[in-house]
Design a protein around this motif. Structure first.
Motif, PDB file in Angstrom:
ATOM      1  N   TYR A 324     -17.753  -1.587  11.806  1.00  0.00           N
ATOM      2  CA  TYR A 324     -17.401  -0.811  10.610  1.00  0.00           C
ATOM      3  C   TYR A 324     -17.624  -1.636   9.348  1.00  0.00           C
ATOM      4  O   TYR A 324     -18.235  -1.163   8.379  1.00  0.00           O
ATOM      5  N   TYR A 377     -12.127  -3.566  12.897  1.00  0.00           N
ATOM      6  CA  TYR A 377     -11.733  -2.163  13.103  1.00  0.00           C
ATOM      7  C   TYR A 377     -12.123  -1.715  14.500  1.00  0.00           C
ATOM      8  O   TYR A 377     -13.256  -1.926  14.943  1.00  0.00           O
ATOM      9  N   PRO A 379     -11.747   1.892  16.625  1.00  0.00           N
ATOM     10  CA  PRO A 379     -11.300   3.290  16.523  1.00  0.00           C
ATOM     11  C   PRO A 379     -10.239   3.672  17.549  1.00  0.00           C
ATOM     12  O   PRO A 379      -9.483   4.620  17.332  1.00  0.00           O
ATOM     13  N   SER A 382      -7.129   1.300  15.709  1.00  0.00           N
ATOM     14  CA  SER A 382      -6.924   1.214  14.263  1.00  0.00           C
ATOM     15  C   SER A 382      -6.625   2.582  13.673  1.00  0.00           C
ATOM     16  O   SER A 382      -7.234   3.583  14.049  1.00  0.00           O
ATOM     17  N   ASN A 384      -6.013   5.324  10.341  1.00  0.00           N
ATOM     18  CA  ASN A 384      -6.694   5.730   9.119  1.00  0.00           C
ATOM     19  C   ASN A 384      -6.406   4.753   7.981  1.00  0.00           C
ATOM     20  O   ASN A 384      -7.304   4.372   7.223  1.00  0.00           O
ATOM     21  N   ASN A 386      -5.598   1.591   8.322  1.00  0.00           N
ATOM     22  CA  ASN A 386      -6.303   0.346   8.623  1.00  0.00           C
ATOM     23  C   ASN A 386      -7.740   0.405   8.139  1.00  0.00           C
ATOM     24  O   ASN A 386      -8.255  -0.547   7.541  1.00  0.00           O
ATOM     25  N   LYS A 387      -8.386   1.538   8.368  1.00  0.00           N
ATOM     26  CA  LYS A 387      -9.778   1.693   7.929  1.00  0.00           C
ATOM     27  C   LYS A 387      -9.863   1.647   6.409  1.00  0.00           C
ATOM     28  O   LYS A 387     -10.753   1.002   5.844  1.00  0.00           O
ATOM     29  N   GLU A 388      -8.933   2.312   5.744  1.00  0.00           N
ATOM     30  CA  GLU A 388      -8.944   2.289   4.278  1.00  0.00           C
ATOM     31  C   GLU A 388      -8.737   0.868   3.750  1.00  0.00           C
ATOM     32  O   GLU A 388      -9.401   0.431   2.804  1.00  0.00           O
ATOM     33  N   GLU A 434     -16.828   5.562   1.364  1.00  0.00           N
ATOM     34  CA  GLU A 434     -16.180   6.707   2.025  1.00  0.00           C
ATOM     35  C   GLU A 434     -15.935   7.806   0.994  1.00  0.00           C
ATOM     36  O   GLU A 434     -14.806   8.034   0.549  1.00  0.00           O
TER      37      GLU A 434
END
Length: 978
Positions: A324, A377, A379, A382, A384, A386-388, A434
């Motif tokens: 990611y 990351y 999926p 992790s 949402n 965490n991704k942000e 994003e």
């Protein structure tokens, strides 16, 4: 390719250093190690297994004696000598360094990790002087043939003066060389040193990070130089304006690899030695070098012609946890190239995830270091959020590659320009990565509202400090706070809004190309040129400079009060406790701001207006009937807004009848402004509470998050009183429709909402419903957790909900649930999952478990040092654990302060976090006693936090006394009757 074993001259010198004899070495290093780690008192490294070599000649031709020096500390009283000051004199200017370091990745006979080094710096004399000061901290030096700690050589025709005296000055962190003659202006000189230091686990300078992979313990030798720890790795002119070029060589064991900022030279020996190409001219705090056995993934962005690599533990790379970050780095870099109108200045961008790292990430030029949670990351594990976080932190650090690294602060007093700017544009970069998230709105919750709470205290500070007020390393570290980051971001966002993003970025692009020192905001010449060329409208007679000085050079922010009956508007310095106004430092601007006001009238956006004085008359703002006014649209301005009672009632009516007429961000603003205005006695507390009544109809995340953040203050004040029960009942009633809404749209919790912010609000719905005792919610979370306990290999809980579900189940359970969570924490293979469990373990209601958990924070084998202070804060956030955490911190302050370093960025968070619930005279007395008892130990970067905690506690005591009865009555009235 060739086999064999390469040993340079440096290795021979190192052999001398470590072959001088165990007794001499123990004595020599005792000072360093006693300062570094209490447990390592009076022990030192040996040669680590190297063969002891005979004396060798250094590159300068002098013979190195087989001994290490201890610091020679003058016994005279403190003086006004240059070495007793913290800033370097303006006599010397570094040109380049040549540095060779050898970190030992295994312990020696004394159970210590060490590194050895050889360095020379070439500098020019710009003012005549007979003194050389160069920063050095916790390093010990080999004496040269003339019995001094360094060797000085002239590179020009004029011979170098001999060294008269040399010593280490630990307080100001200098290696001091007094000379027998003067250095000549314009001449260049070379200073050679050989030294040794501990590769400690203190997260600063050149340090070690330890992790376990496939049952084997592995060590990473890594760095964190910002702000003043390059001097712990090698002697250097450790100030941001003292830019130089670096030539780095690392010696390292077989099967490990090295990373550094600029591309590796072809001269690489796979057994012992890696040399790197010279760096760009840069500040010491941006230097990084790492030795590890990591793997990496890479790509080359054709549009950028930049090699991008993500380094991490081998298993993390094999599991795809770097993919990611790799996919988003290129687009973000491309966005910033366009934003700055400047090409990325390096041929590569390396990013590396470290198991132990004190900050979230660090913008080292070309080799950005991250906590694992900020870069990796998965999926399956992790969330949402965490991704942000990964997207925004990558954007933050990449923004620094231009603004901060290419264009650099002259001194730390203007840190806010560096960090505030990156904290603002991180949202723009992440939005590019994003675009479906609408992430730019979240700056209001993440930065504006966050820093309002700090900047409304009389103990706040301006964005820009006076240079003479920021001298000591701990004073510098103290600036890495919410003011520099979040207020800086908020004020720059406001500037960008009233100038327009186009004008703002145009000014920045010129700055990035032409400036070597940041000064664009305080002089504002570049931005003013951009304003003039585009015809941007500013108030008559005002410039960017005159407007921004008021926001930068004085602390705090205004509350703008609008009277919709008379059209009068005024401003006043907003303080959470108005009685502290007398302790606010005087300001040249008398706490008046030039305020840009974007506003709407009954849902129709109006032309922006300005408030330039204390009071102004705005006839357009007079409204009658059901018309209403809402100011500070999208919270683009850094101020709060108050209204006359009639307009407040109109706005409450709009919220209750058709809340969609008010933009989502401003619904969050109305709640936040109302609660804080009530705390500052501008409006009644019950009016603020009434802003939460409409929430039964609200489905958007931002208003709910704003309300929950503000109601959290009520919980802090009343969760140990009789009001707690009726608050719980009220909030349970308010959250019920939101909980049912998410149950319906997710197929009874089997799916994930589509929207980015809806995913956040789903977690909010479960968290609040469970914490307020909703049986349906508790059954749901306990069932998920119980299912996981029965089959630990298959976790049925979605990553978005794990933090919430883990906390709810552990709070409702006992020792079995806690121990299972602890086992899963220890077994976690990704730091993001470990962090979820680490916070949830603090949710237990069992005091004995919380006490055990507190003890774990002192054991780095259980809780990593980087996580110790935040774990204590998690425990203090639990009403059961608050007093336990406070007692624990007081009893062990000396140890905590010594182990975790007084300059650590986390100390202010620790002090504020543990004391945020304080609201009684007894607690205030304890807090003041804590301040007095530890005056000699000190508080380092948490010094200001102690004062802020005392101020906040005093305000809390008054607020509870004045509002307890009315709050109890209001909740009793509003709780629905059975």
């Amino acid at each position: 390719m060739g086999g064999g074993f390469y040993i340079s001259k440096f290795v021979g010198v190192v052999g001398i250093v470590f072959g001088a004899g165990a007794v001499a070495t123990v004595i020599a290093l005792a000072v360093v190690y006693s300062q570094e780690v209490a447990k390592n008192e009076a022990v030192s490294p040996t040669n680590g297994g190297s063969t002891i070599k005979p004396p060798v000649t250094t590159p300068g031709g002098s013979t190195v004696k087989p001994q290490i020096t201890t610091p020679v500390i003058p016994t005279t009283a403190p003086s006004n000598e240059p070495w007793d000051k913290y800033r370097l004199p303006d006599t010397l200017k570094p040109d380049h360094y040549n540095l060779t370091l050898w970190p030992r990745l295994t312990v020696n006979a004394q159970d210590l990790y060490i590194f050895t080094g050889k360095s020379y710096v070439v500098f020019q004399c710009v003012k005549e002087t007979d003194l050389i000061l160069i920063h050095s901290n916790k390093l010990n030096y080999t004496k040269w043939g003339d019995d001094h700690l360094a060797k000085l050589s002239a590179l020009g025709s004029t011979p170098a003066p001999t060294i008269k005296k040399s010593w280490l000055q630990p307080t100001t962190q200098f290696l001091v060389l007094e000379l027998n003659g003067k250095l000549a202006v314009g001449e260049s000189y070379q200073l050679d040193t050989v030294f040794v230091g501990e590769l400690a686990d203190d997260l600063g300078g050149f340090y070690r990070s330890v992790y376990t992979e496939e049952g084997e313990e592995k060590v990473v030798a890594t760095t964190q130089m910002q702000p003043t720890d390059a001097r712990k790795a090698f002697p250097c002119f450790d100030e941001p304006a003292m830019k130089a070029i670096f030539h780095i060589t690392l010696l390292h064991p077989p099967m490990t690899k090295c990373c550094i900022m600029i591309l590796i030279k072809t001269s690489y020996c796979p057994v012992w030695r890696t040399s790197f190409d010279k760096t760009k001219k840069m500040s010491t705090y941006l230097l990084a070098f790492i030795v590890s056995d990591y793997d990496y993934i890479n790509s080359t962005n054709d549009n950028l012609n930049v090699q991008i690599r993500i380094y991490a533990r081998k298993k993390a790379i094999a599991d795809g946890q770097g993919e990611y970050a790799l996919s988003k780095t290129g687009p973000i870099l491309k966005f910033f190239e366009k934003y700055y109108n400047a090409t990325y200045p390096l041929p590569k961008s390396d990013q590396i995830a470290l198991p132990d790292f004190n900050a979230g990430a660090m913008e080292n030029w070309g080799l950005i270091t991250y906590r694992e949670t900020a870069l990796l990351y998965d999926p399956k594990m992790s969330s949402n959020s965490n991704k942000e976080r990964i997207a925004t932190i990558i954007a933050h650090e990449l923004a620094h590659m231009w603004f901060g690294n290419l264009v650099t602060l002259r001194w730390w007093n203007d840190l806010w320009l560096n960090e505030g700017f990156a904290s603002y544009v991180e949202y723009l970069g992440a939005n590019e990565a994003e675009p479906d998230w609408n992430i730019k709105d979240l700056i209001v919750l993440g930065d504006v509202h966050r820093v309002f709470a700090v900047d409304a205290l009389a103990s706040s500070h301006p964005l820009s400090s006076r240079e003479e007020d920021i001298q000591k390393p701990e004073q510098i570290s103290e600036l890495f706070d919410a003011i520099s980051y979040s207020k800086g971001a908020s004020v720059l966002r406001m500037l960008s809004d009233f100038l327009s993003e186009e004008v703002f970025s145009t000014g920045l692009s010129v700055c990035t190309v032409y400036y070597h020192i940041i000064n664009i905001i305080l002089s504002n010449t570049v931005l003013q040129v951009a304003v003039n060329s585009t015809g941007t409208s500013l108030p008559t007679g005002q410039t960017v400079h005159s407007i921004m000085n008021r926001w930068v050079l004085q602390m705090g922010f205004p509350v703008v009060t609008i009277n919709t009956t008379t059209g009068l508007i005024n401003q006043q310095h907003f303080l959470l406790d108005p009685s502290t106004a007398g302790s606010v430092p005087p300001s040249d601007f008398k706490y008046e701001w030039i305020v840009p006001i974007r506003w709407m009238k009954t849902g129709v956006v109006q032309q922006q207006t300005w408030l330039e004085d204390k009071t102004a008359h705005k006839p357009d703002m007079i409204v009658t009937g059901n018309n209403w006014i809402l100011a500070n649209l999208n919270v683009s301005g850094y101020y709060r807004v108050n209204y006359d009672n009639t307009n407040w009632e109109r706005l409450l009516g709009v919220l209750s009848s058709h809340h969609e007429s008010i933009p989502v961000i401003n619904r969050a603003q109305l709640v936040d402004d109302a609660f804080n205005l009530a705390r500052a006695k501008y409006i009644n507390t019950t009016l603020a509470l009434r802003t939460t009544k409409y929430l039964r109809s609200e489905r958007e995340y931002m208003p709910w998050e704003s309300a929950l953040d503000n109601l959290d203050f009520f919980y802090l004040m009343f969760d140990r009183s009789e009001i707690y029960g009726i608050m719980q009942t009220y909030l349970k009633y308010q959250i019920e429709p939101l909980f049912k809404h998410f149950g319906n749209i997710t197929g009874n919790w089997t799916e994930v909402p589509t929207g980015h912010m809806d995913q956040y609000n789903q977690a909010n719905a479960i968290r609040v419903a469970c914490s307020t005792g909703m049986e349906e919610c508790q059954t749901l979370t306990k069932g998920w957790y119980s299912q996981w306990m029965k089959d630990s290999a298959n976790n049925p809980i979605h990553p978005n909900l794990r933090t919430t579900v883990y906390c709810s189940a552990i709070a409702a359970g006992g020792a079995a649930e806690w121990e299972f969570g602890w086992d899963q924490f220890k077994a976690a293979t990704i730091a993001i999952e470990a962090d979820k469990l680490r916070s949830a373990l603090a949710c237990t209601k069992q005091p004995w478990l919380l006490n055990k958990y507190l003890e774990y924070t002192l054991d780095a084998n259980k809780i990593r040092k980087q996580d110790a202070t935040s774990t204590i804060v998690y425990i203090a956030s639990n009403v059961v654990g608050q007093s336990l955490a406070w007692d624990f911190m007081r009893d062990r302050w000396n140890y905590i302060f010594t182990q975790y370093g007084g300059g650590s960025f986390s100390f202010s968070n620790l002090i504020n976090g543990v004391t945020k619930r304080f609201s009684t005279e007894f607690e205030l007395k304890q807090l003041k006693q804590f301040q007095a008892d530890n005056s000699e130990v000190g508080f380092g970067s948490g010094t200001l936090a102690v004062s802020q905690s005392i101020e906040r506690t005093t305000a809390n005591i008054k607020w509870v006394a004045e509002n307890k009865d009315s709050v109890q009555t209001w909740f009793t009235t509003e709780v629905p009757k059975e």
